[in-house]
Design a protein around this motif. Structure first.
Motif, PDB file in Angstrom:
ATOM      1  N   THR A  39       4.677  11.572  -1.289  1.00  0.00           N
ATOM      2  CA  THR A  39       3.676  11.075  -2.354  1.00  0.00           C
ATOM      3  C   THR A  39       2.467  10.650  -1.176  1.00  0.00           C
ATOM      4  N   THR A  40       1.272  11.113  -1.609  1.00  0.00           N
ATOM      5  CA  THR A  40       0.216  10.921  -0.803  1.00  0.00           C
ATOM      6  C   THR A  40      -0.850  10.264  -1.893  1.00  0.00           C
TER       7      THR A  40
ATOM      8  N   TRP B 224       6.600 -13.271  -6.969  1.00  0.00           N
ATOM      9  CA  TRP B 224       6.635 -14.004  -5.797  1.00  0.00           C
ATOM     10  C   TRP B 224       5.689 -15.104  -5.773  1.00  0.00           C
TER      11      TRP B 224
ATOM     12  N   GLU C 254       2.301  -6.312  -5.179  1.00  0.00           N
ATOM     13  CA  GLU C 254       2.641  -7.442  -4.121  1.00  0.00           C
ATOM     14  C   GLU C 254       1.495  -7.978  -3.525  1.00  0.00           C
TER      15      GLU C 254
ATOM     16  N   ARG D 286       5.087   0.546   2.692  1.00  0.00           N
ATOM     17  CA  ARG D 286       4.847   0.397   1.272  1.00  0.00           C
ATOM     18  C   ARG D 286       5.127   1.868   0.574  1.00  0.00           C
ATOM     19  N   LEU D 287       4.808   2.880   1.188  1.00  0.00           N
ATOM     20  CA  LEU D 287       4.919   4.231   0.540  1.00  0.00           C
ATOM     21  C   LEU D 287       6.508   4.576   0.692  1.00  0.00           C
TER      22      LEU D 287
ATOM     23  N   GLU E 195       3.247  12.496  -6.747  1.00  0.00           N
ATOM     24  CA  GLU E 195       4.520  11.571  -6.305  1.00  0.00           C
ATOM     25  C   GLU E 195       5.754  12.453  -6.270  1.00  0.00           C
TER      26      GLU E 195
ATOM     27  N   PHE F 174       6.779  -1.110  -8.947  1.00  0.00           N
ATOM     28  CA  PHE F 174       5.586  -0.275  -8.848  1.00  0.00           C
ATOM     29  C   PHE F 174       4.838  -0.048 -10.213  1.00  0.00           C
TER      30      PHE F 174
ATOM     31  N   ARG G 296       2.284  -1.547   7.486  1.00  0.00           N
ATOM     32  CA  ARG G 296       2.441  -1.567   6.028  1.00  0.00           C
ATOM     33  C   ARG G 296       2.383  -0.582   5.120  1.00  0.00           C
ATOM     34  N   PRO G 297       1.267   0.156   5.179  1.00  0.00           N
ATOM     35  CA  PRO G 297       0.883   1.215   4.195  1.00  0.00           C
ATOM     36  C   PRO G 297       1.880   2.152   4.307  1.00  0.00           C
TER      37      PRO G 297
ATOM     38  N   ALA H 251       8.899   2.351   0.161  1.00  0.00           N
ATOM     39  CA  ALA H 251       9.529   1.563  -0.889  1.00  0.00           C
ATOM     40  C   ALA H 251       9.282   2.232  -1.966  1.00  0.00           C
ATOM     41  N   LEU H 252       8.022   2.878  -2.238  1.00  0.00           N
ATOM     42  CA  LEU H 252       7.633   3.555  -3.514  1.00  0.00           C
ATOM     43  C   LEU H 252       8.414   4.778  -3.718  1.00  0.00           C
TER      44      LEU H 252
ATOM     45  N   ARG I 124       9.109  -9.038   1.670  1.00  0.00           N
ATOM     46  CA  ARG I 124      10.183  -9.598   0.314  1.00  0.00           C
ATOM     47  C   ARG I 124       9.365  -9.216  -0.947  1.00  0.00           C
ATOM     48  N   ALA I 125       7.991  -9.506  -0.968  1.00  0.00           N
ATOM     49  CA  ALA I 125       7.174  -9.221  -2.096  1.00  0.00           C
ATOM     50  C   ALA I 125       7.107  -7.745  -2.323  1.00  0.00           C
ATOM     51  N   ILE I 126       7.365  -6.729  -1.605  1.00  0.00           N
ATOM     52  CA  ILE I 126       7.269  -5.474  -1.940  1.00  0.00           C
ATOM     53  C   ILE I 126       8.221  -4.890  -2.748  1.00  0.00           C
ATOM     54  N   PRO I 127       8.108  -4.419  -4.083  1.00  0.00           N
ATOM     55  CA  PRO I 127       9.316  -3.691  -4.700  1.00  0.00           C
ATOM     56  C   PRO I 127      10.120  -2.846  -3.731  1.00  0.00           C
TER      57      PRO I 127
END
Lengths: 661, 661
Positions: free
Chosen positions: A115-116, B614, B475, A444-445, A105, B632, A440-441, A447-448, A481-484
């Motif tokens: 991050t992988t 959500w 999510e 998501r990364l 991370e 997360f 999306r993958p 966002a993370l 919206r659901a993705i932190p």
């Protein structure tokens, strides 16, 4: 170079990896053991880095795409002398709050570039890093920016489709400083890769314009020779390294059993004996550790040379370079956007938000022409995100700042992460909102990791019309919206567009989705207060005359409908207000009193959004009125579809009248 | 064969495509005009079909992967004599409720095999169709099942990463009856493909084990010769057909302007004059139409022969074949699951739901061993979805019913769609829940088309532990619930698992996600009523003693926590009930009174789910208590993480006590 045998250095990695996984009783010993020779050659002979300063801008980037082999990376950080990576951290592998989580991370552990873990992401992100290096070198010169990007990847990385998008882009752009070492151990979790794969990777990479060869990945001389060739190539390079997973393990080496679990006491002992490693857990012989520390400071001289060259740059250029790497926006940006908004108030734009976004982009790109890097997955003319003065980036035009990613949404999003992580640029990338599913993958990364990238997602509802349900997003706003830490902004007019771009560009610790329309919209806003109303997620756009009986909430293209409904209700003597909600999740993250003030107390609450209801109950309650989509869209002219699905001012008014009795 | 010149037949396609797009003022004329020769050769000389019966089981499948070229398909359906595809429908291209939407929709228009438009999906779905053909032929014999799958794809299809996953699988399985015709026109929306791509597709496909060649796609003899070669190959075949986009258009042919918009009156007139087509819109000369209709009934004789062979099968085998194609479950399934549940009540299983799912799968596979087709994206031992008696499918083991998809979640999901659409099988596929992100475009299409596939998604929360945030979904439940027609089931114990499998398998008009744990769970259920409590989405698992002051809602692994909290509250004299919610969206789709009865009136409502909030506000209200994730996850042992993130019975009890004052 050190006097210590390279084999003993590689075995130090193997020992630490085995011991850490054994202690955690979970993890992946197989890759670190198999790839230890590759890593040792790379880190002792080729990689340009200075363990004392993992943020040195001109360091080579090393990406462990096969993130499950994280102990390889942690062992390397410890051995080379990364200050924070103590032996204690190695012993706390995979424990809460350690610097050594299950997968690497970058936001937690210094010295990790990205991050992988989700396969394919590392190799695809690295393409963005190599791209950024090429762009930044073209701008600041090779004396300041001149480094390689190395990737260690696995079978799984290359089976994932995103790897194809990534290698096609790298080959096309001739990113010759990208060197991928493929840990070709022939084993995946289910068994030999031959049960699921027959691809000839060398031929595959060559078909994408890469230099590619197959070598013995346990032979340090062969590895060194191959890297030397790769460094000289005018193409990106794949070095397929035949290795043995779990190298050294007496019964598990070369089998799937070595991949993802602790070896167990007996196997571990057998491996250590075979390799000639002390049975004492976590022990590294002094001379070996010293040799590794020497390797870790190998780059100090190069670093010092770089510092000297950098010093010659001149203070203004240095300040610019540093500002760019800090992801700080130029002071001129705020003024440019202020002026742009002022113009909009003087000459309203009644156009699609994708087009008012284009106007905002032109204003932005003028103030940051070399750092604002746009791009589109082959929808440039539809996404409207190419600044009017931008040139296309290419192998021969490295100063170009608009990227034709091709029809590769996933590769684009991953490359954007790499561009941001490399530093120096504010990347945005565009496609239709519905195709965020493809990306999306990587999103998501983003966002993370908290990469400050901007997704310009146009054609954001059934309002795109005739392309039909395969192209009409209905669940995507909710799903994003659901993705932190993902911010979704859906502006309703040209002024909100400018405000949302301002929020997006100033958000450098997380990604932003701009959801924009294909269809025209009126400019509703008549003022642009300096506090940026969009920053609260929602605000009262039209006040009720008197105490509101009805609150109408809407986002984007449906705010126009809410405003029309409000007018109609007012005509019938029903006091209603309109709340524009450019960001539902931002509204719901406001302090409670602020939220309550925006949401208000009107007995009838109505939400209008041409998407599914998920999430809106938090504002309007389970008994609130929702005017929106209840299933997939359909092919037809946009106006027909809004009627067909009952997303109209009339429908809203009727629902309110029914509710009020 | 007909006497009419093939060029005139191809031009009929071109004329209809130009006219329909012109009338709709939107659409894509370029592909139908460029690929008309390919389509004409295929449909008049090779494709085995009978326009009078588009559902003939042994027809060749034709997949237009480049779905934006839908007018090609609509023109072919009309010309060959598909009953429903009238000229009136062609004239209503892209209008609401027409059979001719912007992109082909198999659930709307008979004769269309799969819904396409999102690029890469068609080619990836076709791999599943060819796979199903091979599996079904191995079972019922070549006299009954012996057909090809043809695909027409574009540059965009091949740039999308999922195409790599698809071709790698097809090559590995030697799906030699899969023939891909690549409309290699060198143009994408942004301009020549050379601005974004340099891949040598022939070499790329060869590296994946395909036969591949490049031909002149405007030369009908060359096309026919290549298809003939492909039919004889023992590998899947790529035929790259060099074509001119918008073939015949005087100024736009060969340019991006021909791709995605109406030609305009002048260009259309010029094209028709050049091609020698009547200027009268939508007109097809009688002899040309007759020749096409003859082509459309070319397969009638083969169809009749097949009918005769089919008649020889014997009634029991025919009944089985037809049941399978109808996606009807065997009568024995219900009993098998009933017996399985009975056993569970007698001998409770306190194990992970992925493992109780394995037990259910064994019971299911025993009753439908040849139609229940499992598979995993290289996580077989973790997903636990391989029936104990299942053999692996492979090129040499076509009766195998478990598929090692490799690390290709997207390709797997698309192939599952193809397997279902082909007919004869109930496919399920497995990976970790977090990696639904990779498969999402194909999962969305499953929901849109209504394919009855089952996704076995294990490791469904932070409960997976040490692999950390890249592997921990937070999510994903929300993001999947938001997709219309997607059913998400998250069972809390072995009995609910059996009930959810029953719901999933009996749902043949839409996809189901089973979200299962890595960690062990106690069996909470002590009865298994025949009405399947899970079918209502939620039900009262533990009643309150007296009038409930608190309702505790939870799904999956958190139901155990809710039950513990209920007990603790009862000990403190606070009446609470537990509602298990295996499917939030199914609960919210119940009739209002039913919903209210399940949700109840307790003043304090608490939802517990190790995921983001959500969607839950619809049950607990915006002021309800949510015990779950707010961002997360993290790497660490599962028990530590539940504590770390405050998802415990203690936290729920404390929140309730605070709320009650």
């Amino acid at each position: 170079m050190t006097q210590v045998d390279h084999v003993r250095m590689a075995n130090a990695i193997r020992g630490l990896a085995m011991d850490a996984v054994e202690k955690a009783k979970s993890g992946h010993p197989g890759l670190p053991m198999g790839a230890a020779d590759i890593a040792t050659v790379l880190f002792t002979q080729f990689l340009k880095y200075d363990a004392a300063d993992p943020t040195w801008p001109d360091r080579d980037r090393f990406v462990l795409s096969a993130g499950h082999g994280s102990m390889l990376l942690y062992a390397l950080l410890y051995l080379t002398g990364n200050k924070e990576m103590t032996l204690d951290q190695i012993k706390r592998f995979r424990q809460v709050d350690s610097l050594t989580p299950g997968h690497p991370e970058n936001f937690r552990t210094k010295g990790i570039e990205t991050t992988t873990g989700p396969l394919g992401q590392g190799i695809a992100t690295s393409v963005g890093m190599a791209l950024a290096e090429k762009m930044l070198a073209a701008e600041f010169g090779k004396k300041i920016v001149d480094h390689h990007t190395y990737v260690l990847c696995s079978d799984g990385d290359l089976m994932e489709g995103v790897s194809q998008e990534a290698i096609a882009m790298a080959g096309h752009w001739r990113l010759n400083k990208l060197i991928v070492l493929y840990d070709d151990n022939g084993i995946s979790i289910d068994g030999p890769t031959s049960i699921a794969d027959s691809v000839d990777q060398v031929k595959r990479f060559k078909s994408a314009g890469w230099a590619a060869e197959l070598i013995d990945g346990q032979d340090q001389a062969a590895i060194a020779a191959a890297i030397t060739r790769a460094q000289k190539s005018n193409k990106p390079s794949l070095i397929a390294c035949k290795t043995t997973i779990g190298y050294g393990a007496p019964t598990r080496a070369g089998t799937a059993k070595a991949h993802g679990e602790a070896l167990g006491a007996d196997e571990l002992k057998g491996a250590k004996e075979k390799l000639g490693i002390s049975l004492e857990p976590f022990s590294v012989p002094d001379d070996v550790l010293k040799a590794w520390r020497t390797a870790g400071s190998r780059g100090a001289a190069a670093h010092a040379d770089w510092d000297a060259r950098y010093g010659e740059l001149g203070p203004r250029k240095r300040a610019e370079f540093e500002r760019r790497l800090r992801h700080e926006r130029p002071a001129s940006l705020a003024k440019a956007l202020r002026d742009h908004k002022k113009k909009l108030l003087e000459n309203p734009l009644n156009i699609a938000t994708r087009k008012s976004s284009e106007a905002a982009i032109d204003a932005i790109a003028e103030t940051m022409p070399m750092e604002f890097v746009g791009g589109s997955a082959d929808l440039t003319g539809s996404n409207n995100n190419k600044p009017k003065n931008a040139q296309a980036f290419g192998a021969k035009t490295p100063k170009g700042r608009f990227i034709h990613y091709g029809i590769r949404e996933h590769g684009m999003a991953a490359a954007m992460n790499g561009i941001f992580l490399h530093g120096g640029f504010a990347p945005n990338g565009a496609t239709f909102l519905v195709f965020t599913d493809y990306a999306r993958p990587a999103m998501r990364l983003a966002a993370l990791m908290g990469t400050g990238v901007v997704y310009v997602m146009t054609h954001d509802s059934i309002g795109l019309g005739e392309d039909g349900p395969t192209h009409q997003p209905v669940e995507h706003l909710a799903a994003l919206r659901a993705i932190p830490n993902m911010r979704v902004l859906r502006p309703c007019d040209a002024v909100e567009v400018a405000e949302c771009w301002e929020l997006a560009l100033n958000r450098t610790n997380g990604p932003t989705v701009l959801a924009l329309t294909r269809q025209n919209l009126p400019q509703l806003r008549t003022s642009a207060p300096s506090d940026n109303p969009c920053s609260h997620g929602g605000y009262e756009l039209v006040a009720a005359s008197g105490e509101a009986k009805v609150s109408l909430f809407a986002s984007g293209s449906e705010v126009e409908i809410a405003v029309a409904a409000q007018k109609e209700l007012a005509g019938r003597g029903i006091a209603a207000r309109v709340v524009s909600v450019p960001s539902l999740e931002l509204l719901l993250s406001q302090p409670e009193d602020k939220q309550k003030a925006i949401i208000g107390n009107a007995p009838v609450k109505v939400a209008i959004e041409a998407a599914v209801r998920w999430g809106w109950d938090a504002v309007i309650g389970h008994d609130g009125v929702f005017i929106g989509m209840h299933g997939f869209g359909e092919s037809g002219p946009a106006k027909d579809l809004y009627k067909h699905f009952g997303i109209t001012a009339e429908a809203a008014v009727n629902a309110v009248l029914k509710r009020l009795g």
